[in-house]
Design a protein around this motif. Structure first.
Motif, PDB file in Angstrom:
ATOM      1  N   THR A  19      -3.766  28.010  -2.006  1.00  0.00           N
ATOM      2  CA  THR A  19      -5.059  27.649  -3.069  1.00  0.00           C
ATOM      3  C   THR A  19      -5.231  26.595  -2.720  1.00  0.00           C
ATOM      4  O   THR A  19      -4.469  25.793  -2.286  1.00  0.00           O
TER       5      THR A  19
ATOM      6  N   PRO B 252       3.519  32.874   5.623  1.00  0.00           N
ATOM      7  CA  PRO B 252       3.101  32.703   4.377  1.00  0.00           C
ATOM      8  C   PRO B 252       1.782  32.850   4.030  1.00  0.00           C
ATOM      9  O   PRO B 252       0.723  32.914   4.769  1.00  0.00           O
ATOM     10  N   PRO B 253       1.466  33.131   2.815  1.00  0.00           N
ATOM     11  CA  PRO B 253      -0.033  33.460   2.450  1.00  0.00           C
ATOM     12  C   PRO B 253      -0.702  32.033   2.596  1.00  0.00           C
ATOM     13  O   PRO B 253      -0.103  31.130   2.495  1.00  0.00           O
ATOM     14  N   LEU B 254      -2.054  32.163   2.438  1.00  0.00           N
ATOM     15  CA  LEU B 254      -2.829  31.024   2.549  1.00  0.00           C
ATOM     16  C   LEU B 254      -2.809  30.225   1.266  1.00  0.00           C
ATOM     17  O   LEU B 254      -2.577  30.859   0.198  1.00  0.00           O
TER      18      LEU B 254
ATOM     19  N   LYS C 185       6.373  31.997  -2.516  1.00  0.00           N
ATOM     20  CA  LYS C 185       5.587  32.402  -1.397  1.00  0.00           C
ATOM     21  C   LYS C 185       5.950  31.874  -0.399  1.00  0.00           C
ATOM     22  O   LYS C 185       5.459  32.570   0.574  1.00  0.00           O
TER      23      LYS C 185
ATOM     24  N   GLN D 198      -4.162  28.028  10.247  1.00  0.00           N
ATOM     25  CA  GLN D 198      -4.177  29.375   9.650  1.00  0.00           C
ATOM     26  C   GLN D 198      -5.473  29.468   8.559  1.00  0.00           C
ATOM     27  O   GLN D 198      -5.982  30.427   8.632  1.00  0.00           O
TER      28      GLN D 198
ATOM     29  N   ASP E 271      -8.714  31.947   9.182  1.00  0.00           N
ATOM     30  CA  ASP E 271      -9.346  32.739   8.141  1.00  0.00           C
ATOM     31  C   ASP E 271     -10.574  32.383   7.754  1.00  0.00           C
ATOM     32  O   ASP E 271     -11.262  33.621   7.672  1.00  0.00           O
TER      33      ASP E 271
ATOM     34  N   THR F  16      -0.635  24.721   9.473  1.00  0.00           N
ATOM     35  CA  THR F  16      -1.483  25.395   7.910  1.00  0.00           C
ATOM     36  C   THR F  16      -2.978  25.208   8.217  1.00  0.00           C
ATOM     37  O   THR F  16      -3.718  26.066   7.945  1.00  0.00           O
TER      38      THR F  16
END
Length: 135
Positions: free
Chosen positions: A16, A12-14, A60, A86, A90, A83
């Protein structure tokens, strides 16, 4: 067990900042309805804003949704630690040019650690070094 990067399931995307706040509630409370998350956030924003954000998070792949009940129940799809790794990875690439040393020094300068935390960090570093030496 296969690592996540080799899995066919997409990463999954980072999240917000707002999504991270919702994930924190779900990690703390476990599976929750939108109402429960909204109340835990205690924000001035409306319930429908929380609902919309959680629907987007579902799309997402950040949360799973159980639709068996009248009120949908959401839960984080990834564990907190995964998470956090991750996000840290990043940040390490984007802001610290891949330097773990700079990341750690930056974190300690921004928020000084207690003596207990520093002792635990030292112990974890020793364990990490020991495991790395065995490989």
């Amino acid at each position: 067990m296969a690592s996540r990067s080799r899995s066919k399931e997409p990463v999954p995307p980072l999240p917000t900042d707002a999504e991270t706040a919702i994930l924190a509630v779900l990690w703390r409370q476990g599976a929750s309805t939108v109402r429960e998350v909204h109340e835990a956030l205690g924000k001035g924003s409306g319930y429908t804003s929380t609902l919309k954000l959680m629907q987007l998070m579902f799309g997402k792949g950040l949360v799973a949704r159980n639709e068996r009940y009248r009120s949908h129940v959401y839960e984080a799809r990834a564990p907190k630690e995964q998470t956090q790794r991750q996000i840290a990875g990043d940040l390490l690439k984007r802001a610290f040019e891949g330097s773990a040393k700079s990341l750690v020094l930056g974190a300690l300068a921004a928020q000084p650690a207690s003596g207990k935390d520093l002792a635990e960090i030292r112990s974890l570093l020793d364990e990490f070094e020991e495991r790395r030496g065995r490989k």
